[in-house]
Scaffold this motif. Structure first.
Motif, short mmCIF file in Angstrom:
data_model
loop_
_atom_site.label_atom_id
_atom_site.label_comp_id
_atom_site.label_asym_id
_atom_site.label_seq_id
_atom_site.Cartn_x
_atom_site.Cartn_y
_atom_site.Cartn_z
N TRP A 91 2.14 0.30 9.78
CA TRP A 91 1.94 -1.14 9.96
C TRP A 91 0.61 -1.38 10.67
N ASN A 92 -0.03 -2.48 10.34
CA ASN A 92 -1.30 -2.82 10.96
C ASN A 92 -1.05 -3.42 12.33
N GLY A 93 -1.58 -2.74 13.38
CA GLY A 93 -1.34 -3.23 14.73
C GLY A 93 0.13 -3.25 15.06
N LYS A 94 0.76 -2.06 15.03
CA LYS A 94 2.21 -1.96 15.20
C LYS A 94 2.68 -2.68 16.45
N ILE A 124 -4.10 0.46 16.25
CA ILE A 124 -5.32 0.03 15.56
C ILE A 124 -5.05 -1.24 14.78
N VAL A 125 -5.99 -2.16 14.85
CA VAL A 125 -5.90 -3.39 14.06
C VAL A 125 -7.04 -3.38 13.04
N ASP A 126 -6.68 -3.33 11.77
CA ASP A 126 -7.65 -3.35 10.68
C ASP A 126 -7.83 -4.80 10.25
N ALA A 127 -9.06 -5.30 10.36
CA ALA A 127 -9.33 -6.71 10.04
C ALA A 127 -9.08 -7.04 8.58
N SER A 128 -8.96 -6.03 7.73
CA SER A 128 -8.70 -6.28 6.31
C SER A 128 -7.26 -6.69 6.05
N TYR A 129 -6.39 -6.49 7.05
CA TYR A 129 -4.97 -6.80 6.91
C TYR A 129 -4.55 -7.74 8.03
N GLY A 132 0.62 -6.85 11.74
CA GLY A 132 2.02 -6.70 11.36
C GLY A 132 2.24 -6.38 9.90
N ASP A 133 1.17 -6.43 9.09
CA ASP A 133 1.30 -6.13 7.66
C ASP A 133 1.79 -4.69 7.46
#
Length: 311
Positions: A91-94, A124-129, A132-133
């Motif tokens: 998950w993005n930014g768990k 980690i937070v990926d700006a592309s998602y 929570g994605d």
């Protein structure tokens, strides 16, 4: 039979091994953004980035690095070999409801975040998602490997009958992962007889007896095949085979491989079960063949390979 455990950066180690050395590869790559293990060190990649594998600043970086490792795997895999890759999800930014992310000091504050949660420090937070994605890293990596030249032959769903509990309140708890069968080409070794499964109980009464059914319609005049003749041939074939083909379905009502997670004392929390590895090795190699796990982890692949008489 020989057993070798080699410690080092798998890319460097693989480059020092002969080409087309292994018949079968069974492994699980580090999942992106899943956890931060203590003692992880930065790795310099071909694209110039420097970070531990699995802790890339973006998911696209992780895919690129995983493809880079897979280049070395393909070089040491025989042209008729198979590559079985286990990859789960991330998950993005768990978000955490337990208070702490493994290996970090990130703390969840209910007064500040409530049930919506907050992004844990160390995740980690990926700006592309969106935060929570769900990121389907397995299918996305498999597609990248296909585009890089691998043949993608099958996707399998591994269902865990006793999965690790998740303290989540906003989605179903995760209880399955993926296994992908990849090859260097269409001409490869696959021992379907070694992994045949028992027939379903509904099939057994039809075996060992002559099927006496006959169609009631005039199929011949229309050029259509009599379904009874088809069934007769199928039953005869089943009797010769002695079992059904291994499927991506272990139970008829679920489109999954069904096996338990398996606890390994003292091991990390991402081990896969011996039963899953055994199917891959049996289908992809013969006794005496060489089997590789480039990401050894707790050594499950080696344990199963040794038991099955593989190098």
């Amino acid at each position: 039979m020989t057993v070798d455990v080699i410690v080092g950066d798998c890319r460097t180690v693989l480059r020092n091994l002969p080409e087309e050395f292994f018949q079968c590869v069974v492994t699980s790559y580090p999942y992106w953004n899943l956890r931060a293990y203590a003692g992880m060190q930065d790795v310099t990649w071909a694209d110039g980035t420097s970070c531990p594998w699995g802790r890339e600043p973006s998911f696209a970086d992780w895919v690129r690095h995983s493809v880079e490792v897979s280049h070395e795997v393909r070089r040491v895999l025989r042209r008729d070999g198979t590559f079985w890759l286990n990859i789960g999800k991330s998950w993005n930014g768990k978000r955490s409801f337990k208070g702490k992310v493994e290996g970090t000091d990130g703390v969840f504050d209910r007064r500040r975040g409530g049930l919506a949660g907050v992004v844990d420090e160390g995740c980690i937070v990926d700006a592309s998602y969106k935060v929570g994605d769900l990121i389907l890293q397995g299918p996305l990596l498999a597609e990248a490997l296909r585009q890089d030249g691998w043949w993608l032959r099958q996707d399998i769903t591994w269902a865990k009958t006793n999965p690790k509990p998740e303290a989540v309140r906003s989605r179903p708890a995760n209880a399955h992962e993926f296994v992908f069968l990849l090859t260097r080409g269409m001409d490869y070794f696959y021992d379907e007889a070694a992994v045949r499964q028992p027939y379903a109980e509904a099939t057994l009464p039809q075996l060992g007896t002559r099927y006496g059914g006959s169609g009631t319609k005039d199929y011949g005049s229309t050029g259509a095949e009599d379904p009874s003749d088809v069934k007769r041939r199928v039953v005869k074939s089943l009797e010769k085979r002695g079992g059904r083909n291994l499927r991506t379905v272990w139970r008829c009502e679920e489109d999954v491989w069904e096996t338990n997670t398996q606890a390994v004392p003292g091991a990390h929390t991402a081990t896969f079960p011996e039963a899953l590895v055994e199917l891959c090795i049996k289908a992809g190699s013969r006794a005496g063949d060489r089997v590789l796990d480039p990401c050894g982890g707790s050594g499950t692949v080696g344990v199963v390979a040794k038991r099955l008489g593989r190098d």
